[in-house]
Structure formats: C-alpha cells, structure tokens
Scaffold this motif. Structure first.
Motif, PDB file in Angstrom:
ATOM      1  N   PRO A  88       0.821  -1.212   0.000  1.00 12.68           N
ATOM      2  CA  PRO A  88       0.000   0.000   0.000  1.00 12.68           C
ATOM      3  C   PRO A  88       0.857   1.265   0.000  1.00 12.68           C
ATOM      4  O   PRO A  88       1.972   1.277   0.509  1.00 12.68           O
ATOM      5  N   ARG A  89       0.295   2.328  -0.559  1.00 10.67           N
ATOM      6  CA  ARG A  89       0.968   3.629  -0.508  1.00 10.67           C
ATOM      7  C   ARG A  89       0.827   4.183   0.899  1.00 10.67           C
ATOM      8  O   ARG A  89      -0.155   3.907   1.589  1.00 10.67           O
ATOM      9  N   LEU A  90       1.800   4.975   1.278  1.00 15.02           N
ATOM     10  CA  LEU A  90       1.831   5.494   2.636  1.00 15.02           C
ATOM     11  C   LEU A  90       1.682   7.005   2.647  1.00 15.02           C
ATOM     12  O   LEU A  90       2.187   7.697   1.752  1.00 15.02           O
ATOM     13  N   SER A  91       1.028   7.511   3.671  1.00  8.38           N
ATOM     14  CA  SER A  91       0.955   8.959   3.836  1.00  8.38           C
ATOM     15  C   SER A  91       2.308   9.444   4.356  1.00  8.38           C
ATOM     16  O   SER A  91       3.094   8.664   4.914  1.00  8.38           O
ATOM     17  N   GLY A  92       2.561  10.706   4.198  1.00  6.90           N
ATOM     18  CA  GLY A  92       3.838  11.272   4.636  1.00  6.90           C
ATOM     19  C   GLY A  92       4.046  11.190   6.134  1.00  6.90           C
ATOM     20  O   GLY A  92       5.171  11.170   6.613  1.00  6.90           O
TER      21      GLY A  92
END
Length: 186
Positions: free
Chosen positions: A168-172
C-alpha cells in the motif's frame, strides 16, 4: 654462490623439504620425476597470477518495505504477538489453534500484496540437469557438489520468486517503525 656438493646436514634438510613438496605440489613432483629420469624439460613459465576476484560492494537495503510488510503481518495475522509469545508452557493443541489464525492472516497478506511463482516448474522429486551457466542466485545446489556443471540431481524444493509486489501507498506522516501501535481501551 652455493657449493657444488652440499654438506650432509644440508642434504638431509633438502631431502625432507623435497619429500613434503612432492607430496603437496603435483607440478613440483612432475619436475623432480623428469629430472630423475634424465628428461630435458623446458622450465614451465611462471603460472599466471590468479585473477583478482571482483569485489561487489554490498548495498544497504532500505528498511521501509520490510517494516511495512512486518506491519501488515502484525495487523492481519498478529504475527509479532505470536512470535514474541513464549509457547513452551502451552499444550500443542492450543498452539495449533493459534497457528491456524496466524497462518490464515499471513496467507492473506501474501495473496493480497504479492504475486509469487515457483522458480522451477517441475514437481519436487523430479530428476533434472543443471547446465553450465545455470542461475546460481535462483538455484542452490546441495549435497555432494563436486566438479563443474552439468549437474544431475533431484528437486528438493521448487523455490519461490516474487513476480509482483503491491504494498500500500503510505501517507507522509506514517511512521513505518511503529509496526503495531499500543492499544488503550477507555
């Protein structure tokens, strides 16, 4: 300049040194044998120096993907909780029940985030031949490994290769080193 006729002690020392050199060095033994039989052999040229091994610098693996996977395994399978638990005091039946939950969660993570295929398509136990130049990163040769390929053997494990990764993509603001946050019930 050495004397033409070495002393007895020098000859004894030379004999012992030559004896052990003949046992340990086949080329030296061949030269001594040729000398004793009276053959005139051209002195072999000095062997070419062995090529220096190519030193490939090790690269440091970024921990982000490993931390993300560890977090997924904890979330879906309680993997870290299970591994950190001292299971010595539990009965095998209790451990088996826990393993079923961990297995199902790990399997879900694997199927949701990776496409995996076998390295070899043949069934385990199949006889195969590994030709010269086989991919040593993909195939580990075990057992009595002698000589050079081709090698003939049986597949004991087909191996696994990751074909696709879908993490999954991650938030900053996501902290990957927190693989499982502490939980506080109110």
């Amino acid at each position: 300049m050495k004397p033409a006729h070495p002393s007895l002690l020098s000859r004894i020392s030379l004999a012992f040194g030559t004896f052990f050199s003949i046992l340990s060095d086949g080329q030296f033994a061949g030269r001594v044998q040729a000398l004793r039989s009276g053959e005139q052999r051209a002195e072999p040229s000095a062997p070419a120096p062995a090529p220096k091994p190519v030193v490939v610098p090790l690269r440091e693996a970024a921990p982000d993907g490993a931390l993300q996977l560890l977090g997924l395994l904890q979330r879906e399978a309680r993997f870290i909780d299970f591994i950190q638990e001292d299971v010595a005091a539990y009965a095998d039946a209790d451990i088996g029940a826990a393993v079923r939950v961990v297995h199902e969660g790990c399997r879900k993570v694997l199927h949701d985030h990776f496409t995996i295929s076998p390295v070899r398509d043949e069934a385990e136990g199949s006889r195969i031949t590994l030709p010269a130049g086989f991919d040593a990163a993909a195939i580990r040769v075990t057992g009595n490994v002698v000589g050079q390929p081709p090698f003939h053997g049986s597949i004991t494990h087909r191996g696994w290769r990751v074909v696709e990764t879908r993490l999954p993509r991650l938030s900053g603001s996501h902290q990957l080193n927190i693989v499982a946050p502490a939980e506080v019930e109110l």
